[in-house]
Each structure stands twice: as structure tokens, then as C-alpha cells.
Design a protein around this motif. Structure first.
Motif, PDB file in Angstrom:
ATOM      1  N   ILE A  98       0.780  -1.159   0.019  1.00 47.46           N
ATOM      2  CA  ILE A  98       0.033  -0.182   0.105  1.00 47.46           C
ATOM      3  C   ILE A  98       1.163   1.143   0.041  1.00 47.46           C
ATOM      4  N   VAL A  99       0.775   2.399  -0.667  1.00 43.12           N
ATOM      5  CA  VAL A  99       1.414   3.599  -0.743  1.00 43.12           C
ATOM      6  C   VAL A  99       0.394   4.527  -0.366  1.00 43.12           C
ATOM      7  N   ILE A 100       1.156   5.478   0.524  1.00 39.72           N
ATOM      8  CA  ILE A 100       0.576   6.671   1.218  1.00 39.72           C
ATOM      9  C   ILE A 100       1.217   7.657   0.627  1.00 39.72           C
ATOM     10  N   SER A 101       0.327   8.793  -0.084  1.00 41.22           N
ATOM     11  CA  SER A 101       1.037  10.004  -0.685  1.00 41.22           C
ATOM     12  C   SER A 101       0.146  10.996  -0.434  1.00 41.22           C
ATOM     13  N   GLY A 102       0.588  12.154  -0.899  1.00 44.40           N
ATOM     14  CA  GLY A 102      -0.330  13.379  -0.528  1.00 44.40           C
ATOM     15  C   GLY A 102       0.824  14.755  -0.721  1.00 44.40           C
ATOM     16  N   PRO A 103       0.265  15.619  -0.578  1.00 44.72           N
ATOM     17  CA  PRO A 103       1.047  16.950  -0.498  1.00 44.72           C
ATOM     18  C   PRO A 103       2.046  17.072   0.784  1.00 44.72           C
ATOM     19  N   PHE A 104       2.891  18.052   0.755  1.00 44.45           N
ATOM     20  CA  PHE A 104       3.679  18.290   1.696  1.00 44.45           C
ATOM     21  C   PHE A 104       3.104  18.669   3.051  1.00 44.45           C
ATOM     22  N   ALA A 105       3.466  18.053   4.177  1.00 48.37           N
ATOM     23  CA  ALA A 105       2.884  18.290   5.376  1.00 48.37           C
ATOM     24  C   ALA A 105       1.549  17.681   5.716  1.00 48.37           C
ATOM     25  N   ALA A 106       0.901  16.965   4.897  1.00 50.12           N
ATOM     26  CA  ALA A 106      -0.406  16.395   5.023  1.00 50.12           C
ATOM     27  C   ALA A 106      -0.641  15.406   5.980  1.00 50.12           C
ATOM     28  N   GLY A 107       0.398  14.768   6.654  1.00 49.38           N
ATOM     29  CA  GLY A 107       0.454  13.903   7.676  1.00 49.38           C
ATOM     30  C   GLY A 107       0.721  12.479   7.320  1.00 49.38           C
ATOM     31  N   LYS A 108       1.570  12.350   5.819  1.00 47.56           N
ATOM     32  CA  LYS A 108       1.682  10.794   5.664  1.00 47.56           C
ATOM     33  C   LYS A 108       2.385  10.004   6.521  1.00 47.56           C
ATOM     34  N   THR A 109       3.377  10.697   6.975  1.00 44.41           N
ATOM     35  CA  THR A 109       4.382  10.157   7.763  1.00 44.41           C
ATOM     36  C   THR A 109       3.779   9.563   9.331  1.00 44.41           C
ATOM     37  N   PRO A 147       7.602  10.689  -0.361  1.00 43.20           N
ATOM     38  CA  PRO A 147       7.861  12.324  -0.106  1.00 43.20           C
ATOM     39  C   PRO A 147       6.652  13.329  -0.526  1.00 43.20           C
ATOM     40  N   GLY A 148       6.324  14.244  -0.025  1.00 41.49           N
ATOM     41  CA  GLY A 148       5.449  14.951  -0.619  1.00 41.49           C
ATOM     42  C   GLY A 148       5.496  15.870  -1.659  1.00 41.49           C
ATOM     43  N   GLN A 149       6.878  16.376  -1.670  1.00 41.73           N
ATOM     44  CA  GLN A 149       7.367  17.619  -2.459  1.00 41.73           C
ATOM     45  C   GLN A 149       7.498  16.961  -3.907  1.00 41.73           C
ATOM     46  N   PHE A 150       7.040  17.950  -4.981  1.00 42.22           N
ATOM     47  CA  PHE A 150       7.161  17.546  -6.305  1.00 42.22           C
ATOM     48  C   PHE A 150       8.721  17.251  -6.790  1.00 42.22           C
ATOM     49  N   ARG A 151       9.512  18.061  -5.999  1.00 48.01           N
ATOM     50  CA  ARG A 151      10.908  17.779  -6.619  1.00 48.01           C
ATOM     51  C   ARG A 151      11.416  16.259  -6.337  1.00 48.01           C
ATOM     52  N   PHE A 152      10.900  15.492  -5.268  1.00 46.78           N
ATOM     53  CA  PHE A 152      11.057  14.349  -4.976  1.00 46.78           C
ATOM     54  C   PHE A 152      10.133  13.144  -5.958  1.00 46.78           C
ATOM     55  N   ASN A 153       9.503  13.698  -6.770  1.00 53.09           N
ATOM     56  CA  ASN A 153       8.423  12.938  -7.400  1.00 53.09           C
ATOM     57  C   ASN A 153       8.778  11.630  -8.084  1.00 53.09           C
ATOM     58  N   TYR A 154      10.395  11.696  -8.328  1.00 53.43           N
ATOM     59  CA  TYR A 154      10.622  10.274  -9.012  1.00 53.43           C
ATOM     60  C   TYR A 154      10.317   9.176  -7.883  1.00 53.43           C
ATOM     61  N   MET A 155      10.545   9.275  -6.611  1.00 47.98           N
ATOM     62  CA  MET A 155      10.030   8.486  -5.678  1.00 47.98           C
ATOM     63  C   MET A 155       8.509   8.043  -5.729  1.00 47.98           C
ATOM     64  N   TRP A 156       7.771   8.826  -6.253  1.00 44.64           N
ATOM     65  CA  TRP A 156       6.039   8.562  -6.411  1.00 44.64           C
ATOM     66  C   TRP A 156       6.236   7.106  -7.330  1.00 44.64           C
ATOM     67  N   SER A 157       6.793   7.402  -8.344  1.00 50.04           N
ATOM     68  CA  SER A 157       6.854   6.201  -9.460  1.00 50.04           C
ATOM     69  C   SER A 157       7.348   5.143  -8.958  1.00 50.04           C
ATOM     70  N   ILE A 158       8.775   5.115  -8.138  1.00 51.91           N
ATOM     71  CA  ILE A 158       9.419   4.037  -7.674  1.00 51.91           C
ATOM     72  C   ILE A 158       8.636   3.453  -6.754  1.00 51.91           C
ATOM     73  N   LEU A 159       8.065   3.914  -5.640  1.00 49.50           N
ATOM     74  CA  LEU A 159       7.233   3.489  -4.534  1.00 49.50           C
ATOM     75  C   LEU A 159       5.865   2.969  -5.093  1.00 49.50           C
ATOM     76  N   GLY A 160       5.343   3.495  -6.221  1.00 48.86           N
ATOM     77  CA  GLY A 160       3.940   3.237  -6.551  1.00 48.86           C
ATOM     78  C   GLY A 160       3.875   2.056  -7.454  1.00 48.86           C
ATOM     79  N   LYS A 161       5.089   1.406  -7.873  1.00 53.88           N
ATOM     80  CA  LYS A 161       5.313   0.342  -8.677  1.00 53.88           C
ATOM     81  C   LYS A 161       4.647  -1.228  -7.765  1.00 53.88           C
ATOM     82  N   ASP A 162       3.846  -1.631  -8.535  1.00 53.08           N
ATOM     83  CA  ASP A 162       3.160  -3.008  -8.020  1.00 53.08           C
ATOM     84  C   ASP A 162       2.177  -2.461  -6.649  1.00 53.08           C
ATOM     85  N   ALA A 163       2.089  -1.490  -6.458  1.00 49.06           N
ATOM     86  CA  ALA A 163       1.195  -1.177  -5.298  1.00 49.06           C
ATOM     87  C   ALA A 163      -0.291  -1.661  -5.638  1.00 49.06           C
ATOM     88  N   LEU A 164      -0.808  -2.294  -4.592  1.00 48.33           N
ATOM     89  CA  LEU A 164      -1.978  -2.879  -4.655  1.00 48.33           C
ATOM     90  C   LEU A 164      -3.266  -1.827  -4.221  1.00 48.33           C
TER      91      LEU A 164
END
Ligand SMILES: Nc1nc2c(ncn2[C@@H]2O[C@H](COP(=O)(O)OP(=O)(O)OP(=O)(O)O)[C@@H](O)[C@H]2O)c(=O)[nH]1
Ligand SMILES: [Mg+2]
Length: 178
Positions: free
Chosen positions: A6-17, A70-87
Motif C-alpha cells: 500500500i502506498v501513502i502519498s499526498g502533498p507536503f505536510a499532509a500527515g503521511k509519515t 515524499p510530498g514535495q514535487f521535486r522528489f516525485n521520482y520516488m512516487w513512481s518507484i514506490l508506486g510500482k506494483d502497489a495494490l
């Protein structure tokens, strides 16, 4: 053993961590670094730069592996990496930060294009802010009816579990594990 990524995403400081740290049964893996940009440092001292990781065993057969982005757009490469195979994907949105809703909508669309995994919006209700209701937030996000939006408190275990179970229900309806 069925493992559900499962992947938890969202904007900066939304409360993901916070969301992940509230429910994980193991010591979470967090990658916090000091915030450097002045507008971000004014909001909080540290930010996720790579990922968070937590785990919850549901029963003898089912375990959730929860990855936070991460929430910030400049780290968005991690969104794809972590999102891979997410159910399943949860996008956490701060109900009181109306300025962040455009960004939240872009993130929701990012994941909807990348994956057809079920997505749930967790509307984090920071108690000291005048937060939007689920209906108001749905409208502002332009969210289709088939995507659930659920108010939560990222610091409350029962509340976070409720969101996770709603997502799990959608995942199980499709019968996928990884
Ligand atoms: N009052 C209140 N504070 C919260 C809530 N959820 C998170 N916080 C606080 O808000 C701050 C931001 O939370 P984080 O969990 O770091 O947010 P994040 O989305 O992981 O942030 P980034 O990784 O930097 O994008 C922290 O200081 C939390 O303690 C909430 O529901 N209510
Ligand atoms: Mg974080």
C-alpha cells in the motif's frame, strides 16, 4: 502469506509519515531530513526525502506493507518507484489547506494514470484548523464518486485503520496480492 503493498502519498505536510507511524507494528523506517526552503521550514522542521515504511499484520495470512512517499514535487521520482506494483493508494490531504488541493488533485491523477489500483483519499482533520467536510473536499478535488474520501486523524490508530480497511475492502474485491 498474502502481502499487500500500500502506498501513502499526498502533498507536503499532509500527515503521511504520521499516518504510517501511528499504525505500524514495527519500528517505522523514516527518511526525514531538515527542511531547507524557508516556506517549508516555517511549517515544520523536517520532511520525508525518500520514503517511510511500516507493517501491519492483519491475521496469520495477511500482512500490509505500507510505503510512504515524499510530498514535495521535486522528489516525485520516488512516487513512481514506490508506486510500482502497489495494490492500493491512499492520498492524504490536509482538510484545512485549501491552497494544497490543486496539488492533491495532481497527485491523485498521477497515481490514477500510473496504476489502476484502488485509491482512497484520507482527509486529515487537523483539529485546530477549519477543515473542509468530505463533500466540500470532494468537490474541490473534482473526485469521481467511485473514489472514497474518508475523514481521519492521522494520529489516531483507530481512525487510520478505518481508512486502511476501506482500501483493503476495495483491494480484496479485486483479489490481488503481490
Ligand atoms: N494537529 C494535528 N497535527 C497533525 C495531524 N497529522 C499530522 N500532524 C502533524 O503535522 C506535521 C506534519 O506531519 P507529517 O506526518 O510529517 O507530514 P508528511 O505528510 O509526512 O510531510 P512530508 O513528508 O514533509 O511531506 C507533524 O508535525 C505532525 O505531528 C493531525 O491530524 N492533527
Ligand atoms: Mg513525511
Amino acid at each position: 502469506m498474502n502481502r499487500y503493498k500500500i502506498v501513502i502519498s499526498g502533498p507536503f505536510a499532509a500527515g503521511k509519515t504520521t499516518f504510517i507511524n501511528t499504525v505500524t507494528e514495527i519500528d517505522p523506517v523514516n527518511t526525514e531530513a531538515k527542511t531547507t526552503h524557508t516556506n517549508e521550514a516555517g511549517i515544520k522542521d523536517s520532511t520525508t526525502v525518500a520514503m517511510d515504511f511500516g507493517r501491519i499484520t492483519l491475521d496469520g495470512e495477511n500482512v500490509l506493507h505500507i510505503f510512504g512517499t515524499p510530498g514535495q514535487f521535486r522528489f516525485n521520482y520516488m512516487w513512481s518507484i514506490l508506486g510500482k506494483d502497489a495494490l492500493g493508494i491512499i492520498v492524504v490531504v490536509d482538510s484545512g489547506e485549501r491552497d494544497k488541493f490543486d496539488e492533491a488533485r495532481d497527485m491523485i491523477n498521477f497515481f490514477r494514470v500510473k496504476t489502476d489500483a484502488p485509491l482512497v483519499v484520507a482527509l486529515n482533520q487537523f483539529e485546530n484548523k477549519d477543515g473542509l467536510t468530505e463533500d466540500e473536499a470532494r468537490k474541490l478535488l473534482g473526485l469521481p464518486n467511485k473514489i472514497p474520501i474518508i475523514s481521519c486523524d492521522a494520529r489516531d490508530k483507530g481512525s487510520v485503520k478505518h481508512v486502511l480497511l476501506e482500501l483493503l475492502r476495495l483491494i480484496l474485491a479485486r483479489g490481488d496480492t503481490y
